[in-house]
Design a protein around this motif. Sequence first.
Motif, PDB file in Angstrom:
ATOM      1  N   LYS A   2      36.477 104.355  70.705  1.00  9.59           N
ATOM      2  CA  LYS A   2      36.232 103.072  69.837  1.00  9.59           C
ATOM      3  C   LYS A   2      36.596 103.500  68.331  1.00  9.59           C
ATOM      4  CE  LYS A   2      32.270  99.794  69.332  1.00  9.59           C
ATOM      5  NZ  LYS A   2      33.259  98.772  69.403  1.00  9.59           N
ATOM      6  N   MET A   3      36.982 102.365  67.881  1.00 15.27           N
ATOM      7  CA  MET A   3      37.641 102.557  66.374  1.00 15.27           C
ATOM      8  C   MET A   3      36.416 102.785  65.419  1.00 15.27           C
ATOM      9  SD  MET A   3      40.116 100.034  64.142  1.00 15.27           S
ATOM     10  CE  MET A   3      40.585 100.727  62.600  1.00 15.27           C
ATOM     11  N   GLN A   4      36.672 104.022  64.747  1.00 16.54           N
ATOM     12  CA  GLN A   4      35.456 104.363  63.794  1.00 16.54           C
ATOM     13  C   GLN A   4      36.168 104.454  62.423  1.00 16.54           C
ATOM     14  OE1 GLN A   4      32.262 104.775  64.390  1.00 16.54           O
ATOM     15  NE2 GLN A   4      32.417 104.315  66.274  1.00 16.54           N
ATOM     16  N   LEU A   5      35.650 103.694  61.524  1.00 14.09           N
ATOM     17  CA  LEU A   5      36.314 103.838  60.104  1.00 14.09           C
ATOM     18  C   LEU A   5      35.242 104.671  59.197  1.00 14.09           C
ATOM     19  CD1 LEU A   5      37.262 100.285  59.206  1.00 14.09           C
ATOM     20  CD2 LEU A   5      38.745 102.137  59.530  1.00 14.09           C
TER      21      LEU A   5
ATOM     22  N   THR B  79      37.826  92.136  66.604  1.00 10.82           N
ATOM     23  CA  THR B  79      38.101  92.277  65.350  1.00 10.82           C
ATOM     24  C   THR B  79      38.986  93.114  64.916  1.00 10.82           C
ATOM     25  OG1 THR B  79      35.729  91.695  65.018  1.00 10.82           O
ATOM     26  CG2 THR B  79      36.829  92.606  63.197  1.00 10.82           C
ATOM     27  N   GLY B  80      39.153  94.343  65.650  1.00 11.67           N
ATOM     28  CA  GLY B  80      40.106  95.209  65.464  1.00 11.67           C
ATOM     29  C   GLY B  80      41.446  94.872  65.706  1.00 11.67           C
ATOM     30  N   GLN B  81      41.699  94.074  66.825  1.00  8.83           N
ATOM     31  CA  GLN B  81      42.967  93.387  67.010  1.00  8.83           C
ATOM     32  C   GLN B  81      43.306  92.389  66.163  1.00  8.83           C
ATOM     33  OE1 GLN B  81      42.034  92.247  70.948  1.00  8.83           O
ATOM     34  NE2 GLN B  81      42.070  94.416  71.901  1.00  8.83           N
ATOM     35  N   TYR B  82      42.134  91.458  65.719  1.00  6.73           N
ATOM     36  CA  TYR B  82      42.476  90.422  64.814  1.00  6.73           C
ATOM     37  C   TYR B  82      43.367  91.156  63.554  1.00  6.73           C
ATOM     38  CZ  TYR B  82      41.465  87.484  60.751  1.00  6.73           C
ATOM     39  OH  TYR B  82      41.585  86.935  59.416  1.00  6.73           O
TER      40      TYR B  82
ATOM     41  N   ASP C 105      45.682 102.376  55.651  1.00  2.84           N
ATOM     42  CA  ASP C 105      44.485 103.241  56.326  1.00  2.84           C
ATOM     43  C   ASP C 105      43.862 102.739  57.489  1.00  2.84           C
ATOM     44  OD1 ASP C 105      43.187 101.438  55.262  1.00  2.84           O
ATOM     45  OD2 ASP C 105      41.193 102.553  54.609  1.00  2.84           O
ATOM     46  N   PHE C 106      43.891 101.264  57.652  1.00  2.26           N
ATOM     47  CA  PHE C 106      43.311 100.629  58.852  1.00  2.26           C
ATOM     48  C   PHE C 106      44.226 101.037  59.873  1.00  2.26           C
ATOM     49  CE2 PHE C 106      40.926  97.637  61.279  1.00  2.26           C
ATOM     50  CZ  PHE C 106      41.984  97.276  62.177  1.00  2.26           C
ATOM     51  N   PHE C 107      45.547 100.843  59.768  1.00  5.43           N
ATOM     52  CA  PHE C 107      46.630 101.004  60.874  1.00  5.43           C
ATOM     53  C   PHE C 107      46.377 102.499  61.325  1.00  5.43           C
ATOM     54  CE2 PHE C 107      48.222  97.286  61.110  1.00  5.43           C
ATOM     55  CZ  PHE C 107      49.222  96.613  60.090  1.00  5.43           C
ATOM     56  N   TYR C 108      46.145 103.396  60.511  1.00  6.00           N
ATOM     57  CA  TYR C 108      46.264 104.821  60.868  1.00  6.00           C
ATOM     58  C   TYR C 108      44.761 105.198  61.638  1.00  6.00           C
ATOM     59  CZ  TYR C 108      44.895 109.820  60.494  1.00  6.00           C
ATOM     60  OH  TYR C 108      44.380 111.063  60.690  1.00  6.00           O
TER      61      TYR C 108
END
Lengths: 215, 10
Positions: A210-213, A150-153, A196-199
């Motif tokens: 793991k990506m955390q928002l 999902t993150g890569q998408y 902000d997502f890119f950051y």
Amino acid sequence: MNIFRFAGDMTHLISILVLLLKIYATKSCSGISLKTQELYALVFLTRYLDLFTDFISVYNTIMKLVFIASSLAVVCCMRMHRVVRRSYDKDLDTFRHYFLILASFVLALLVNEKFTFQEIFWAFSIYLEALAILPQLVLLQRSGNVDNLTGQYVFFLGAYRAFYILNWIYRYFTEQHFSRWIACVSGLVQTVLYADFFYYYFISWKNNAKMQLPA
Amino acid sequence: PPEGSYHDEL
């Protein structure tokens, strides 16, 4: 056609392939916003009204068909597929995306290249695409953790419009009468919305975590 | 319309 635009189209295609892979491989659409997918299907259907009337190139026609077919396939799969639909985060995907449709349509009536049916829907699709990612970003914010696919998408979906901005800069300097400020301004807004997502995506990549928002 | 026409981008 220039390298920036081709890179943008390929990045866009990759984002769609990653999304299809995620849904097909995991038989799950958790983390994916159905509303964003519906908005994208609307973007492509209203942007490519000239699909059968204006032939530009084989590449152009094939890519339009791929974008329309894949976006409709994802929406149908998320709504109909008996296994996939169970993993849809219905209670997290609550963004009122009808407002985005209404706002984009009103803006398209006010700001367009020509007050014709096709031009108004073209401007509508440009404005709507800039906002279409919002339900997806809100859903990721609420669900906290972002799975890799999902993150890569989302990453590739954001990156493609950044390539298009380079394409518009290139065309501005190489084509004397090139003026596409509606797409340029809207494309800038679209890319900034991903900032902000890119950051956080970069941070997670740098720390190999793991990506955390932030909630 | 030829390449470089109005809506030649995706």
